[in-house]
Scaffold this motif. Structure first.
Motif, PDB file in Angstrom:
ATOM      1  N   ALA A 103      11.589  39.234  -2.824  1.00  0.00           N
ATOM      2  CA  ALA A 103      12.590  38.354  -2.910  1.00  0.00           C
ATOM      3  C   ALA A 103      13.414  38.312  -1.885  1.00  0.00           C
ATOM      4  O   ALA A 103      13.767  39.090  -0.880  1.00  0.00           O
ATOM      5  CB  ALA A 103      13.547  38.881  -4.149  1.00  0.00           C
ATOM      6  N   ALA A 104      13.793  37.036  -1.394  1.00  0.00           N
ATOM      7  CA  ALA A 104      14.814  36.820  -0.208  1.00  0.00           C
ATOM      8  C   ALA A 104      16.268  36.995  -0.628  1.00  0.00           C
ATOM      9  O   ALA A 104      16.918  37.394   0.338  1.00  0.00           O
ATOM     10  CB  ALA A 104      14.811  35.193   0.081  1.00  0.00           C
ATOM     11  N   GLY A 105      16.628  37.204  -1.847  1.00  0.00           N
ATOM     12  CA  GLY A 105      17.957  37.542  -2.196  1.00  0.00           C
ATOM     13  C   GLY A 105      18.337  37.653  -3.679  1.00  0.00           C
ATOM     14  O   GLY A 105      17.323  37.988  -4.475  1.00  0.00           O
ATOM     15  N   ARG A 106      19.486  37.916  -4.126  1.00  0.00           N
ATOM     16  CA  ARG A 106      19.984  38.226  -5.310  1.00  0.00           C
ATOM     17  C   ARG A 106      21.143  37.180  -5.936  1.00  0.00           C
ATOM     18  O   ARG A 106      21.780  36.588  -5.290  1.00  0.00           O
ATOM     19  CB  ARG A 106      20.360  39.696  -5.618  1.00  0.00           C
ATOM     20  CG  ARG A 106      19.245  40.527  -5.284  1.00  0.00           C
ATOM     21  CD  ARG A 106      19.013  41.427  -6.550  1.00  0.00           C
ATOM     22  NE  ARG A 106      17.921  42.281  -6.242  1.00  0.00           N
ATOM     23  CZ  ARG A 106      16.734  42.281  -6.772  1.00  0.00           C
ATOM     24  NH1 ARG A 106      16.540  41.353  -7.736  1.00  0.00           N
ATOM     25  NH2 ARG A 106      15.770  42.828  -6.592  1.00  0.00           N
TER      26      ARG A 106
ATOM     27  N   ASP B 181      13.545  33.964  -4.753  1.00  0.00           N
ATOM     28  CA  ASP B 181      12.410  33.804  -3.895  1.00  0.00           C
ATOM     29  C   ASP B 181      12.527  32.396  -3.168  1.00  0.00           C
ATOM     30  O   ASP B 181      12.713  31.408  -4.018  1.00  0.00           O
ATOM     31  CB  ASP B 181      11.075  34.171  -4.572  1.00  0.00           C
ATOM     32  CG  ASP B 181       9.894  34.214  -3.635  1.00  0.00           C
ATOM     33  OD1 ASP B 181       9.949  34.983  -2.716  1.00  0.00           O
ATOM     34  OD2 ASP B 181       9.133  33.281  -3.550  1.00  0.00           O
ATOM     35  N   VAL B 182      12.311  32.308  -1.923  1.00  0.00           N
ATOM     36  CA  VAL B 182      12.322  31.124  -1.072  1.00  0.00           C
ATOM     37  C   VAL B 182      10.871  30.563  -0.803  1.00  0.00           C
ATOM     38  O   VAL B 182      10.295  31.426  -0.348  1.00  0.00           O
ATOM     39  CB  VAL B 182      13.256  30.948  -0.052  1.00  0.00           C
ATOM     40  CG1 VAL B 182      13.186  29.942   0.629  1.00  0.00           C
ATOM     41  CG2 VAL B 182      14.814  31.583  -0.479  1.00  0.00           C
ATOM     42  N   ALA B 183      10.494  29.319  -1.081  1.00  0.00           N
ATOM     43  CA  ALA B 183       9.396  28.782  -0.763  1.00  0.00           C
ATOM     44  C   ALA B 183       9.686  27.269   0.067  1.00  0.00           C
ATOM     45  O   ALA B 183      10.385  26.565  -0.437  1.00  0.00           O
ATOM     46  CB  ALA B 183       8.445  28.483  -1.892  1.00  0.00           C
ATOM     47  N   LEU B 184       9.318  27.368   1.269  1.00  0.00           N
ATOM     48  CA  LEU B 184       9.720  26.222   2.266  1.00  0.00           C
ATOM     49  C   LEU B 184       8.584  24.910   1.778  1.00  0.00           C
ATOM     50  O   LEU B 184       7.295  25.505   1.463  1.00  0.00           O
ATOM     51  CB  LEU B 184       9.454  26.730   3.693  1.00  0.00           C
ATOM     52  CG  LEU B 184      10.514  27.712   4.293  1.00  0.00           C
ATOM     53  CD1 LEU B 184      10.234  27.910   5.488  1.00  0.00           C
ATOM     54  CD2 LEU B 184      11.854  27.088   3.822  1.00  0.00           C
ATOM     55  N   PRO B 185       9.047  23.792   1.954  1.00  0.00           N
ATOM     56  CA  PRO B 185       8.171  22.687   2.004  1.00  0.00           C
ATOM     57  C   PRO B 185       7.252  22.537   2.964  1.00  0.00           C
ATOM     58  O   PRO B 185       7.499  23.352   4.071  1.00  0.00           O
ATOM     59  CB  PRO B 185       9.014  21.653   1.714  1.00  0.00           C
ATOM     60  CG  PRO B 185      10.371  21.822   2.621  1.00  0.00           C
ATOM     61  CD  PRO B 185      10.446  23.499   2.498  1.00  0.00           C
ATOM     62  N   PRO B 186       6.180  21.897   2.966  1.00  0.00           N
ATOM     63  CA  PRO B 186       5.321  21.734   4.246  1.00  0.00           C
ATOM     64  C   PRO B 186       6.287  20.986   5.174  1.00  0.00           C
ATOM     65  O   PRO B 186       7.136  20.103   4.906  1.00  0.00           O
ATOM     66  CB  PRO B 186       4.237  20.742   3.636  1.00  0.00           C
ATOM     67  CG  PRO B 186       4.470  20.587   2.076  1.00  0.00           C
ATOM     68  CD  PRO B 186       5.600  21.023   1.899  1.00  0.00           C
ATOM     69  N   PRO B 187       5.910  21.427   6.487  1.00  0.00           N
ATOM     70  CA  PRO B 187       6.610  20.748   7.606  1.00  0.00           C
ATOM     71  C   PRO B 187       6.268  19.249   7.861  1.00  0.00           C
ATOM     72  O   PRO B 187       5.257  18.744   7.004  1.00  0.00           O
ATOM     73  CB  PRO B 187       5.813  21.367   8.750  1.00  0.00           C
ATOM     74  CG  PRO B 187       5.041  22.576   8.240  1.00  0.00           C
ATOM     75  CD  PRO B 187       5.008  22.319   6.933  1.00  0.00           C
ATOM     76  N   PRO B 188       7.032  18.471   8.313  1.00  0.00           N
ATOM     77  CA  PRO B 188       8.359  18.891   8.920  1.00  0.00           C
ATOM     78  C   PRO B 188       9.502  19.072   8.160  1.00  0.00           C
ATOM     79  O   PRO B 188       9.822  18.591   7.036  1.00  0.00           O
ATOM     80  CB  PRO B 188       8.745  17.523   9.867  1.00  0.00           C
ATOM     81  CG  PRO B 188       8.061  16.491   9.351  1.00  0.00           C
ATOM     82  CD  PRO B 188       6.613  16.728   8.480  1.00  0.00           C
ATOM     83  N   HIS B 189      10.205  20.224   8.433  1.00  0.00           N
ATOM     84  CA  HIS B 189      11.553  20.530   7.688  1.00  0.00           C
ATOM     85  C   HIS B 189      12.435  19.616   8.103  1.00  0.00           C
ATOM     86  O   HIS B 189      13.012  19.661   9.290  1.00  0.00           O
ATOM     87  CB  HIS B 189      11.831  22.182   8.028  1.00  0.00           C
ATOM     88  CG  HIS B 189      10.439  22.893   7.350  1.00  0.00           C
ATOM     89  ND1 HIS B 189      10.587  24.188   7.701  1.00  0.00           N
ATOM     90  CD2 HIS B 189       9.868  22.508   6.437  1.00  0.00           C
ATOM     91  CE1 HIS B 189       9.324  24.678   7.231  1.00  0.00           C
ATOM     92  NE2 HIS B 189       9.090  23.731   6.245  1.00  0.00           N
TER      93      HIS B 189
END
Length: 195
Positions: A17-20, A181-189
């Motif tokens: 996890a990235a944070g709480r 939990d963090v999931a990034l979108p596909p680039p470009p961001h």
């Protein structure tokens, strides 16, 4: 901050996890601050169950007055607890929920996320849509606070620091202590702008 590319997999020990979640807040009234509660239920495509800002279309009074048919890109408001620490150090007494957020976090650079980042919070998923645009109500809450939340960066651009807004992409329950939990979108961001 730990981030992953988009995935349908649930968080696991191999995907830390990235944070709480520090605290959660909701109110059925259109007041400024929101009281802390033991849990919130996020409804897919709607927002926080029982919260005045939940809805498929805009619920913030100024936006309803301008065009009530606009989609609600502000279903969930998240603020990083580190901001509250900075405000307290500057002499402002701002507790979690004081700025009207639904979720107070710790350990995530919310303002550095791109548009479309997906936050798995408890068993819900919130997709980040943009930055909260602080307004005069913040100075009504505490004089001088607005200048701490909206400022000009070294490059002259306006920086909005009052957290991020999102939509509920998967419903579920969120409680203090839940992992994020963090999931990034596909680039470009794309960088966040006000919504």
């Amino acid at each position: 901050m730990t981030v992953t590319e988009p995935s349908t997999a649930a968080p696991s020990p191999s995907r830390p996890a990235a944070g709480r979640v520090v605290s959660v807040h909701a109110s059925g009234d259109h007041g400024f601050s929101k009281p802390s509660v033991d849990r919130i239920v996020l409804l897919e495509g709607v927002g926080v169950e029982g919260d005045a800002h939940a809805g498929v279309t805009v619920q913030h009074r100024s936006r309803v007055a301008a065009d009530p048919s606009q989609p609600n890109l502000r279903q969930v408001h998240l603020i990083h607890g580190e901001l509250l620490d900075q405000l307290r150090a500057a002499g402002h007494d701002v507790a979690p929920g004081g700025l009207g957020e639904n979720v107070t976090t710790r350990g995530i650079d919310l303002l550095g996320l791109p548009v479309g980042a997906r936050l798995t919070v408890g068993d819900a998923v919130v997709t980040v849509t943009g930055l909260r645009n602080p307004c005069q109500q913040i100075n009504d809450f505490q004089p001088g606070l607005l200048k701490r939340l909206v400022r000009r960066g070294d490059d002259g651009e306006v920086e909005r620091l009052a957290g991020v807004m999102g939509i509920v992409s998967r419903g579920g329950t969120v409680r203090p202590g839940d992992a994020i939990d963090v999931a990034l979108p596909p680039p470009p961001h794309l960088p966040l702008t006000r919504v």
